[in-house]
Design a protein around this motif. Structure first.
Motif, PDB file in Angstrom:
ATOM      1  N   ALA A  21      -5.326   5.180   2.731  1.00 38.18           N
ATOM      2  CA  ALA A  21      -4.712   4.949   1.416  1.00 38.18           C
ATOM      3  C   ALA A  21      -4.952   6.182   0.574  1.00 38.18           C
ATOM      4  O   ALA A  21      -6.072   6.684   0.508  1.00 38.18           O
ATOM      5  CB  ALA A  21      -5.306   3.717   0.748  1.00 38.18           C
ATOM      6  N   GLY A  22      -3.888   6.700  -0.029  1.00 31.87           N
ATOM      7  CA  GLY A  22      -4.052   7.850  -0.895  1.00 31.87           C
ATOM      8  C   GLY A  22      -2.767   8.608  -1.096  1.00 31.87           C
ATOM      9  O   GLY A  22      -1.720   8.272  -0.546  1.00 31.87           O
ATOM     10  N   ALA A  23      -2.877   9.641  -1.904  1.00 30.78           N
ATOM     11  CA  ALA A  23      -1.731  10.503  -2.173  1.00 30.78           C
ATOM     12  C   ALA A  23      -1.523  11.439  -0.986  1.00 30.78           C
ATOM     13  O   ALA A  23      -2.467  11.798  -0.272  1.00 30.78           O
ATOM     14  CB  ALA A  23      -1.982  11.308  -3.446  1.00 30.78           C
ATOM     15  N   THR A  35      -1.116   3.138   3.142  1.00 33.77           N
ATOM     16  CA  THR A  35      -0.685   2.984   1.755  1.00 33.77           C
ATOM     17  C   THR A  35      -0.585   4.380   1.169  1.00 33.77           C
ATOM     18  O   THR A  35      -1.596   5.070   1.024  1.00 33.77           O
ATOM     19  CB  THR A  35      -1.690   2.137   0.945  1.00 33.77           C
ATOM     20  OG1 THR A  35      -1.861   0.874   1.600  1.00 33.77           O
ATOM     21  CG2 THR A  35      -1.201   1.910  -0.469  1.00 33.77           C
ATOM     22  N   GLY A  44       0.799   7.237  -1.720  1.00 31.78           N
ATOM     23  CA  GLY A  44       1.175   7.493  -3.096  1.00 31.78           C
ATOM     24  C   GLY A  44       1.536   8.957  -3.242  1.00 31.78           C
ATOM     25  O   GLY A  44       1.556   9.718  -2.279  1.00 31.78           O
ATOM     26  N   ARG A  70       2.834   0.592   3.093  1.00 33.03           N
ATOM     27  CA  ARG A  70       2.922   0.218   1.687  1.00 33.03           C
ATOM     28  C   ARG A  70       3.072   1.473   0.825  1.00 33.03           C
ATOM     29  O   ARG A  70       2.605   2.534   1.175  1.00 33.03           O
ATOM     30  CB  ARG A  70       1.657  -0.526   1.223  1.00 33.03           C
ATOM     31  CG  ARG A  70       1.402  -1.814   1.977  1.00 33.03           C
ATOM     32  CD  ARG A  70       2.332  -2.901   1.488  1.00 33.03           C
ATOM     33  NE  ARG A  70       2.042  -4.155   2.141  1.00 33.03           N
ATOM     34  CZ  ARG A  70       2.904  -4.783   2.932  1.00 33.03           C
ATOM     35  NH1 ARG A  70       4.077  -4.282   3.192  1.00 33.03           N
ATOM     36  NH2 ARG A  70       2.591  -5.930   3.477  1.00 33.03           N
ATOM     37  N   ARG A  71       3.705   1.285  -0.329  1.00 34.44           N
ATOM     38  CA  ARG A  71       3.837   2.349  -1.323  1.00 34.44           C
ATOM     39  C   ARG A  71       2.838   2.059  -2.432  1.00 34.44           C
ATOM     40  O   ARG A  71       2.763   0.936  -2.930  1.00 34.44           O
ATOM     41  CB  ARG A  71       5.273   2.353  -1.877  1.00 34.44           C
ATOM     42  CG  ARG A  71       5.516   3.336  -2.978  1.00 34.44           C
ATOM     43  CD  ARG A  71       5.888   4.672  -2.399  1.00 34.44           C
ATOM     44  NE  ARG A  71       6.460   5.487  -3.467  1.00 34.44           N
ATOM     45  CZ  ARG A  71       6.191   6.766  -3.598  1.00 34.44           C
ATOM     46  NH1 ARG A  71       5.419   7.369  -2.742  1.00 34.44           N
ATOM     47  NH2 ARG A  71       6.713   7.445  -4.574  1.00 34.44           N
ATOM     48  N   GLN A  72       2.042   3.044  -2.813  1.00 35.39           N
ATOM     49  CA  GLN A  72       0.997   2.873  -3.821  1.00 35.39           C
ATOM     50  C   GLN A  72       1.598   2.818  -5.197  1.00 35.39           C
ATOM     51  O   GLN A  72       2.573   3.456  -5.493  1.00 35.39           O
ATOM     52  CB  GLN A  72       0.028   4.039  -3.723  1.00 35.39           C
ATOM     53  CG  GLN A  72      -1.314   3.774  -4.238  1.00 35.39           C
ATOM     54  CD  GLN A  72      -2.276   4.904  -3.870  1.00 35.39           C
ATOM     55  OE1 GLN A  72      -1.886   6.036  -3.699  1.00 35.39           O
ATOM     56  NE2 GLN A  72      -3.525   4.572  -3.739  1.00 35.39           N
TER      57      GLN A  72
END
Length: 87
Positions: free
Chosen positions: A4-6, A25, A27, A85-87
């Motif tokens: 999860a992260g950019a 996920t 972003g 998923r999109r953050q």
């Protein structure tokens, strides 16, 4: 596996596992995701297109492009599930 992260523009990410799940996920800027699993399921909250599966009697394969598709992520698992998923 969970990430999860950019994402960094023009970066390449690859996540694979034999029998585990992959949860991604993302972003930040745009990205392109290619995901495939032999016997698992693929879930996504971003619009995906199903790749040509006629040459694959089993398994699932999808592709998603968000924004400019600047970063690229490749996800694969043999018997696990994939969640995008999109953050």
């Amino acid at each position: 596996f969970v990430f999860a992260g950019a994402v960094a523009r023009n970066a390449r990410y690859e996540f694979s596992t034999h029998s585990g799940n992959v949860r991604l996920t993302l972003g930040g800027g745009g990205f392109e995701v290619s995901a495939n699993t032999f016997s698992g399921d693929i879930q996504s909250d971003v619009p995906v297109s199903v790749n040509d599966v006629r040459s694959r009697p089993t398994g699932r394969s999808v592709r998603a492009v968000v924004g400019d598709g600047g970063a690229r992520a490749t996800l694969s698992t043999f018997s696990g599930n994939i969640v995008i998923r999109r953050q």
